[in-house]
Design an enzyme around this catalytic site. Structure first.
Site, mmCIF file in Angstrom:
data_model
loop_
_atom_site.group_PDB
_atom_site.id
_atom_site.type_symbol
_atom_site.label_atom_id
_atom_site.label_comp_id
_atom_site.label_asym_id
_atom_site.label_seq_id
_atom_site.Cartn_x
_atom_site.Cartn_y
_atom_site.Cartn_z
ATOM 1 N N ARG A 1 44.288 10.175 61.938
ATOM 2 C CA ARG A 1 45.519 10.873 62.333
ATOM 3 C C ARG A 1 46.144 11.642 61.172
ATOM 4 O O ARG A 1 47.353 11.569 60.933
ATOM 5 C CB ARG A 1 46.550 9.879 62.875
ATOM 6 N N CYS A 2 45.315 12.390 60.437
ATOM 7 C CA CYS A 2 45.861 13.090 59.266
ATOM 8 C C CYS A 2 46.163 14.547 59.552
ATOM 9 O O CYS A 2 46.842 15.189 58.737
ATOM 10 C CB CYS A 2 44.909 12.980 58.072
ATOM 11 N N GLU B 1 49.277 12.677 66.309
ATOM 12 C CA GLU B 1 49.192 12.248 64.910
ATOM 13 C C GLU B 1 50.560 12.147 64.250
ATOM 14 O O GLU B 1 50.702 11.537 63.184
ATOM 15 C CB GLU B 1 48.270 13.200 64.139
#
Lengths: 172, 803
Positions: B383-384, B756
């Site tokens: 989730r970057c 994210e």
């Protein structure tokens, strides 16, 4: 390779015989011989609980049981929960409360929650979180799983139940 | 009134946008009837296991596979020598580097793939893998990225030792991957020279791992009779995999079918191609039988895409009122032994340049140096959003550091520097154009909800009590995300523009099948895409079948990562549905025998203007599309849309965390976490909330316990669930969620990505809270993870831990 052994158990109410090596793990027997692929494998250190099945009235991690130890056992997997085409209250609850996303932990969660509600029909949130702590989930953050167990508990006790996610949202 | 009821019933029957529609995926998952890769069984299927390196850095002197090959049930043992004739001992990466499939002359990280054993089943394969004898000559390991460019540092990549120019420009050392700069350095330096106040802070965003509950795996099946290859695979980008496999194998893409079935979570871990996939495909081609490869948890945690590992130095220049004048950042990025960092080709540090955050900062300059170390590859995952986690952490930490230096409350400092609502679209000094935002409203809503002044008063009272056992910390994070990669002029994956796609086909009975180029890993696409179509084309979501992941049926797309599904494929879905709607309107006009101008779309029907009682339902129109269309019109009712987005979407959020720290034990208890997210138009609030809960839980794990430490010999410590922190229901806090709605003006339905955001935004919020607990004692920053031991060390250093 060592000599194989015949093992007999009841799986979701059906008499089942398998022939396995003594080293074969119950999770592999269920998944690869019995084709019950609902229980999953998420680790090899017995932490995640994705493989949880009910064995003789206990929640067990099937990756940590040898199939030969299941001789004569009564096994319940997620495939045995729905009866007569009707979802079990827990299955309904997980859907109504959005307690699953990828679905990988779900079969283990359901079976563990099933045992919890057998033992404690009216669990507190703290009890639910404690009882479910052998089951890891990466998607949900647990909050909706707790709500789902509460929903199912109410339903099984015969109380009125309502989803906390009303169908019509706030943006319309 | 009757009409009103009828209309609300029609709205309800559609189950369209904005409703908390229950998931179509759930019935199968709840009954153990999902189909994940390891559930797949094919006739004659074999099982492959990797033999892996015990060393971080060593020459491979000799591999003896004779004992393994002699083991009953073993069909093949592949090594680099077997792959060389096919030129597959190395494979290209998304970062423009190469990665060893099976180690050739040396190994460069512990657990690296050395040989691939194929046997009757996983038990036999595991036995045989033990029988492969590999002779190594150990080399000194390089684990500290800050030492990577030292003149005497061990050279990791001898294969490219003398290569002066890499995929991202000049290399100045054998361990140097790239240097990437953005912004106006001179202007930024001048702003710092002239600033009334400057602050500097070093910080490490530690290496962590996405750890999806289902590990990576595949079933590769090459059919020699047909000459085609089918691969079931845990892939977040199956079409890209098909193209890559085609390039590597010289099999035309038309004869390659990649299928991502149900995936047990991806979280960025399943974007790239891993050696296990390649080895399985080769083994299947060689043996002519299906080969399954399913990695263990330890293999997953130690060899598949890690996240973060950014060593960052942030600097802010400001005036004495706290108005920020400039941001300067330098990063040393530890990419491991091969640069396999998943990024759009032109962005070796991803979208890190969103690091000016939610603030109107006039000048900025960023420089990132990527270096090789003896560790497993990765970087972008978990989730970057392509390094936005790092960018947001950097700027949110720096705001806190500046607030402390100036003695201004950190929420007040944010309010003073926010990009104002009327400044959007806003062009940042690092070249991004934010689409929309209303940051002040969001932050004020959150501060009201948690009664921020009361919290500060309580904290002040607690700080005044020198005997208090618990320290109270309040964390704040007001972040701006960038998701929806992306415009093809700046974003591509291996040369393919980052569009996405949708095909909708309406059947004669008015039901429909729709397929997209993305692939869900639990985010609910099969439910939510149908909601978009329902609202746009008037087809009830309940009769829309949504499918993804099969490259032989779904339109080409770039996959699901970077929260890009809603921004890109979601837009394609809406546009394809509008094409259906427009054709249906023309058919309806034909049925009425009126001009198309006299017919308008109304929820689920096409009404004659001025006489709402006269209408054709979408269902009636669909039937007509197959037997009675206007002269010259093609029959049928279907549409395709490939959507090249004009910009990213920029969702935002305001998070507050309140926690208590035991000064004697370092134990941390999260008392409250309040998360407001604004992702524009909300398609399904129930599903968004679930994404938020999951992302916040990941953020909690990253900030409070996860890490992947290496010892000096390059041994990875704690790469199993024995140590790697995955919170259970007990540790995981209760989450409070909230929202505002600031639509994306360029998106067809005004929706932004969101999945994210909770991970990106929560991590600096936890650090902000932990540091805040010690801030009155002069602490400006503490590196993650904030485990009890590390927090206790801070407490002890301040003399607080002694009774």
């Amino acid at each position: 390779m060592s000599k194989k052994t015949m093992v007999s158990f009841r799986l979701n109410g059906k008499d089942t015989d398998v022939v396995v090596e003594p080293r074969e793990l119950l999770i592999h027997t269920l998944r690869e011989r019995c084709l019950h692929t609902g229980p999953h494998i998420g680790c090899e250190t017995s932490h995640c609980g994705a493989c949880t099945v009910d064995m003789n009235g206990m929640s067990v991690k099937a990756c940590t049981v040898l199939t030969v130890q299941a001789e004569g056992a009564d096994l319940l997997t997620v495939e045995g929960m729905a009866q007569g085409g009707e979802l079990h209250a827990l299955q309904e609850a997980f859907m109504q409360e959005h307690a699953l996303q990828c679905g990988f932990c779900t079969p283990g969660m359901l079976i563990r929650a099933h045992r919890l509600l057998q033992e404690i029909p009216d669990p507190s949130e703290e009890e639910i979180r404690y009882w479910m702590a052998g089951n890891l989930c990466r998607c949900t953050g647990y909050q909706n799983i707790v709500k789902a167990v509460q929903y199912a508990a109410r339903k099984l006790r015969g109380e009125a139940v309502q989803t906390s996610h009303p169908l019509m949202g706030e943006t319309r | 009134m009757g009409n009103m009821n009828a209309e609300s019933e029609r709205v309800a029957a559609l189950e369209g946008m904005g409703c908390s529609r229950k998931r179509r995926e759930d019935p199968r998952f709840l009954q153990g009837k999902g189909t994940y890769v390891d559930d797949i069984k094919m006739p004659g299927m074999l099982f492959g296991v990797m033999v892996r390196s015990p060393y971080a850095h060593a020459r491979v002197k000799k591999i003896d596979k004779s004992r393994a090959l002699a083991h009953p049930g073993v069909h093949a043992v592949l090594t680099a020598d077997d792959l060389k004739p096919l030129k597959l001992h190395w494979m290209p990466t998304l970062a423009g580097d190469v990665q060893a499939v099976l180690a050739d002359e040396k190994v460069c990280f512990q657990n690296q793939e050395v040989a691939f054993v194929v046997a009757d089943d996983r038990y036999v394969a595991a036995d045989a893998a033990e029988l492969v004898e590999v002779e190594y000559e150990e080399l000194p390991a390089l684990v500290d990225p800050l030492q990577a460019l030292a003149p005497d540092a061990p050279v990791i990549r001898e294969d490219i030792r003398d290569k002066q120019v890499g995929a991202h420009g000049a290399r100045r050392h054998p361990n140097h991957i790239f240097t990437w700069n953005i912004g106006d350095k001179d202007k930024t330096d001048r702003a710092f020279d002239n600033a009334e106040v400057t602050v500097t802070q070093d910080m490490l965003y530690p290496r962590v791992h996405p750890c999806p509950l289902e590990t990576c795996g595949c079933v590769a099946s090459y059919d020699k009779a047909r000459g085609d290859l089918t691969v079931y695979i845990t892939s977040q980008a199956p079409h890209v995999v098909r193209t890559v496999v085609g390039l590597l194998s010289a099999i035309p893409e038309s004869k390659i079918r990649i299928i991502s079935p149900d995936i047990g979570g991806g979280f960025g871990n399943k974007v790239g191609v891993y050696p296990g996939y390649v080895a399985s495909i080769v083994a299947s081609i060689v043996l002519g039988r299906p080969v399954k490869w399913i990695e263990s948890r330890a293999e997953n945690l130690s060899t598949t895409a890690f996240a973060r590992d950014y060593h960052m130095k942030g600097e802010l220049a400001a005036d004495s009122d706290g108005r920020i004048k400039a941001l300067r950042v330098h990063v040393v990025a530890d990419h491991g032994a091969f640069d396999a960092c998943a990024d759009p080709t032109k962005w070796p540090a991803g979208m890190f340049h969103v690091c000016t955050g939610s603030y109107a900062i006039p000048n900025a300059f960023v420089s990132v140096d990527g270096v090789y170390t003896n560790k497993f590859p990765g970087g972008v995952a978990y989730r970057c959003s392509f390094r936005v986690t790092e960018a947001v952490y950097l700027i949110e930490r720096m705001l806190d550091v500046l607030a402390l230096k100036l003695g201004i409350d950190k929420t007040e400092l944010r309010l003073r520097n926010f990009i104002r609502k009327d400044q959007f679209p806003y062009l940042t000094p690092l070249g991004l154009e934010y689409d929309s935002g209303d940051y002040e409203t969001a932050l004020r809503k959150v501060l009201d909800a948690v009664d921020y002044p009361a919290l500060r008063a309580e904290q002040a009272a607690q700080r005044a009590d020198k005997q208090a056992e618990w320290l109270m910390g309040i964390g704040v994070s007001t972040f701006t995300e960038i998701v929806g990669a992306g415009p093809s002029k700046s974003c591509d994956i291996l040369g393919i523009g980052m569009f996405d796609s949708c095909e909708i086909r309406v059947h004669p009975d008015g039901s429909a099948i729709a397929r997209m180029g993305t692939i869900t890993q639990g985010q609910g696409h099969q439910t939510t895409y149908a909601q978009i179509i329902a609202s746009e084309a008037g087809i009830p979501a309940s009769v829309i079948q949504v499918e993804e992941g099969d490259t032989s049926t779904a339109p080409y797309g770039l996959g699901t990562y970077g929260s890009r599904s809603t921004p890109v494929a979601g837009a394609a879905v809406a546009r394809a549905a509008r094409k259906i709607r427009e054709k249906a309107r023309l058919i309806a006009a034909h049925l009425f025998e009126v001009s198309p101008d006299d017919v308008e779309f109304d929820l689920d029907r096409f009404a004659l203007k001025g006489s709402p009682g006269q209408f054709k339902t979408l269902k009636e129109v669909a039937w007509a599309a197959y037997n009675n269309v206007p002269e010259g019109m093609e029959m049928g009712l279907e549409a395709v849309d490939y959507y090249d987005p004009p910009n990213f979407t920029f969702p935002f959020g305001a998070y507050v965390c309140v926690l208590d720290i035991n000064r004697y034990s370092g134990e941390t208890r999260v008392r409250r976490f309040y998360a407001l997210d604004d992702c524009g138009t909300r398609i399904n609030p129930m599903i968004i909330e679930g994404q938020i809960h999951g992302g916040l839980t990941e953020g909690f794990a990253v900030a409070m316990g996860q890490e992947m430490p290496y010892d000096e010999a390059g041994n990875l410590l704690g790469a199993t669930l024995m140590d790697y922190f995955i919170p259970t229901a007990i540790e995981t806090p209760h989450w409070d969620t909230d929202f505002t709605v600031t639509p994306s003006p360029h998106h067809p339905i005004g929706a932004k990505g969101v999945a994210e955001s909770p991970h990106v935004g929560s991590i600096p919020c936890f650090t902000s809270a932990v540091v805040d607990a010690f801030a009155h004692l002069g602490v400006t920053h503490m590196n993650m993870p904030h485990s009890a031991y590390r927090v206790w060390q801070q407490s002890r250093a301040l003399g607080l831990a002694e009774r």
